[in-house]
Design a protein around this motif. Sequence first.
Motif, mmCIF file in Angstrom:
data_model
loop_
_atom_site.group_PDB
_atom_site.id
_atom_site.type_symbol
_atom_site.label_atom_id
_atom_site.label_comp_id
_atom_site.label_asym_id
_atom_site.label_seq_id
_atom_site.Cartn_x
_atom_site.Cartn_y
_atom_site.Cartn_z
ATOM 1 N N ALA A 213 1.038 -1.624 -0.105
ATOM 2 C CA ALA A 213 0.085 0.098 0.391
ATOM 3 C C ALA A 213 1.280 1.196 0.256
ATOM 4 N N VAL A 214 2.020 1.306 0.541
ATOM 5 C CA VAL A 214 3.056 2.390 1.153
ATOM 6 C C VAL A 214 4.135 2.658 -0.861
ATOM 7 N N ASP A 215 3.691 1.351 -1.502
ATOM 8 C CA ASP A 215 4.533 1.779 -2.477
ATOM 9 C C ASP A 215 3.726 2.702 -3.405
ATOM 10 N N VAL A 216 2.340 2.046 -3.526
ATOM 11 C CA VAL A 216 1.498 2.381 -4.092
ATOM 12 C C VAL A 216 1.082 3.575 -4.122
ATOM 13 N N ARG A 217 1.053 4.336 -2.977
ATOM 14 C CA ARG A 217 0.076 5.832 -2.255
ATOM 15 C C ARG A 217 1.543 6.176 -2.728
ATOM 16 N N LEU A 218 2.973 6.155 -2.473
ATOM 17 C CA LEU A 218 4.042 6.407 -2.240
ATOM 18 C C LEU A 218 3.957 7.188 -3.658
ATOM 19 N N ASP A 219 3.906 6.774 -4.790
ATOM 20 C CA ASP A 219 3.984 6.165 -6.355
ATOM 21 C C ASP A 219 3.809 7.327 -6.726
ATOM 22 N N GLU A 220 1.717 7.368 -6.049
ATOM 23 C CA GLU A 220 0.810 8.529 -6.316
ATOM 24 C C GLU A 220 1.532 9.733 -5.397
ATOM 25 N N ALA A 221 1.699 10.098 -4.654
ATOM 26 C CA ALA A 221 2.333 10.604 -4.148
ATOM 27 C C ALA A 221 3.341 11.789 -5.139
ATOM 28 N N VAL A 222 4.607 10.892 -5.432
ATOM 29 C CA VAL A 222 5.535 11.876 -5.917
ATOM 30 C C VAL A 222 5.005 12.211 -7.531
ATOM 31 N N GLU A 223 4.267 11.483 -7.987
ATOM 32 C CA GLU A 223 3.716 11.867 -9.512
ATOM 33 C C GLU A 223 2.751 13.679 -9.289
ATOM 34 N N ARG A 224 1.932 13.330 -7.799
ATOM 35 C CA ARG A 224 1.520 14.024 -7.472
ATOM 36 C C ARG A 224 2.344 15.872 -7.709
ATOM 37 N N HIS A 225 3.162 15.747 -6.605
ATOM 38 C CA HIS A 225 4.242 16.449 -6.240
ATOM 39 C C HIS A 225 5.246 16.753 -7.630
ATOM 40 N N ARG A 226 5.470 15.624 -8.799
ATOM 41 C CA ARG A 226 5.988 17.020 -9.957
ATOM 42 C C ARG A 226 5.421 17.129 -10.068
ATOM 43 N N ALA A 227 3.743 17.117 -10.386
ATOM 44 C CA ALA A 227 2.281 17.938 -11.314
ATOM 45 C C ALA A 227 1.851 19.227 -11.006
ATOM 46 N N ASP A 228 1.981 19.481 -9.042
ATOM 47 C CA ASP A 228 1.774 20.483 -8.922
ATOM 48 C C ASP A 228 2.732 20.979 -6.920
ATOM 49 N N GLY A 229 3.601 20.179 -6.983
ATOM 50 C CA GLY A 229 4.140 20.678 -6.031
ATOM 51 C C GLY A 229 3.683 20.925 -4.897
ATOM 52 N N ALA A 230 3.078 19.207 -4.668
ATOM 53 C CA ALA A 230 2.561 19.098 -3.072
ATOM 54 C C ALA A 230 3.805 18.664 -2.540
ATOM 55 N N PRO A 330 16.171 16.975 -5.846
ATOM 56 C CA PRO A 330 14.977 17.381 -6.070
ATOM 57 C C PRO A 330 14.637 15.915 -6.950
ATOM 58 N N VAL A 331 13.309 15.405 -5.923
ATOM 59 C CA VAL A 331 12.788 14.187 -5.452
ATOM 60 C C VAL A 331 11.768 13.865 -7.426
ATOM 61 N N VAL A 332 12.168 13.132 -8.267
ATOM 62 C CA VAL A 332 12.045 12.140 -9.254
ATOM 63 C C VAL A 332 11.531 10.548 -9.326
ATOM 64 N N SER A 333 11.689 10.520 -7.837
ATOM 65 C CA SER A 333 10.908 9.674 -7.838
ATOM 66 C C SER A 333 10.480 8.666 -6.493
ATOM 67 N N ALA A 334 9.380 7.902 -6.376
ATOM 68 C CA ALA A 334 9.725 7.979 -5.244
ATOM 69 C C ALA A 334 10.315 6.915 -4.741
ATOM 70 N N ARG A 335 11.494 5.862 -4.957
ATOM 71 C CA ARG A 335 13.071 5.543 -4.147
ATOM 72 C C ARG A 335 13.520 6.353 -3.750
ATOM 73 N N ARG A 336 14.108 7.378 -4.509
ATOM 74 C CA ARG A 336 15.139 9.034 -3.691
ATOM 75 C C ARG A 336 13.851 9.539 -2.786
ATOM 76 N N LEU A 337 12.735 9.206 -2.091
ATOM 77 C CA LEU A 337 12.501 9.866 -1.035
ATOM 78 C C LEU A 337 12.421 8.702 0.321
ATOM 79 N N PHE A 338 12.334 7.794 -0.605
ATOM 80 C CA PHE A 338 12.253 6.616 0.029
ATOM 81 C C PHE A 338 13.862 5.902 0.689
#
Length: 387
Positions: A213-230, A330-338
């Motif tokens: 669940a974390v993997d899925v949500r983190l991927d989505e979260a990073v995509e949102r960050h890249r899209a709108d800076g969340a 820059p955080v371009v992937s969930a892997r980087r933040l993790f």
Amino acid sequence: MGGDDARLRAVVSLAQTMAAAHTPRGSWRAAALGACEALGGSFAALSVWERGPGRLRVLVNAGQRAEGEEEFPEAETYPVHQFPEITEFLHERWAGGGEPDAWVETADGAADAAASAGVREYGSGYGRERVAALRRRGRGCCVVAPIVLHGRAWGELYVARPVGAPVFGREDADFATVLAAVVAAGISQTERLEEVRKLAFADPLTGLANRRAVDVRLDEAVERHRADGAVVSLVVCDLNGLKQVNDTHGHAVGDRLLERFGSVLSRCGAMLPGALAARLGGDEFCLLTVGPEVDDVVRVATELCERAAELELGDGVACGIASTGDPIGPVVSARRLFRLADAAQYRAKAARSVKPVVAGRDGEVIRLADSPPRSPHDRRHLRGSRP
């Protein structure tokens, strides 16, 4: 024969569209729209009978909605005493082994039109609220079919036609009964799939979300960050002293410690809107947030450390934080933040810190996250976002 063929196709189509739905809402919508089309209606709704509060709760409104009707209403409910047929007549009818029948209501409330179509009237005690609702929303008639799931009344399927359209007849009511049975089968399948889905994304011991669940949500979260800076923040925790508890008191006591910390994590996570509390596996846990400012996340993580230190067993928690709200590059992937959060947690553990270590506020964390793993222990703590 053509009419029978059309209805058979409608039944097959309804079953197929419900089976293809990926969410409960999708299944409800497919049920309402399919039944509406099959019965030649202009509007359809699916409602569930919530026995505890004694109410019918509308799950979906489909088709030509009246003013104020929402497709997926949050709070459209009706006391069941206003619709006694679902709790009295129908329940008594099939309690003895009979089958629940659909019935028709008309906006004028007169029995003549329904009777001429071969539809039974259930007396003035029934349908009064439905008649009023039909008039209020500009509809001429409706057919109501009870939905029975696992031998109990689950709710109802409601299909309406506008004023001036032909009144539903006995054949329509019989067909609505068939459609309700198909809907019941589809709902049962959806519930089973939801249960499987929950099990697939939940940790069985603590009830928290799991690594998947974390993997899925983190991927989505990073995509949102890249899209709108969340702002995306990840808190990774390692429960200290679990091995000693297991060795000294046994694994059952160790499991209770994990459950207890899981409850503390969930409670602290609730302070951050939309936070996901999860157990990554073993003695490792995390909090994932999208939106809250990093200082708020640090404050909650600090409280988490304090509460963990107060647990009767164990030795507190090592906590690391990585957030796009801090200068971490820059955080371009969930892997980087993790990797950054995991490195911060490793740094906290090595330093026996009683407070969270935050990547971007401790330069050593960035260096550690970007360095090649030096040992099997380091590799365990600096793994990517996939197990």
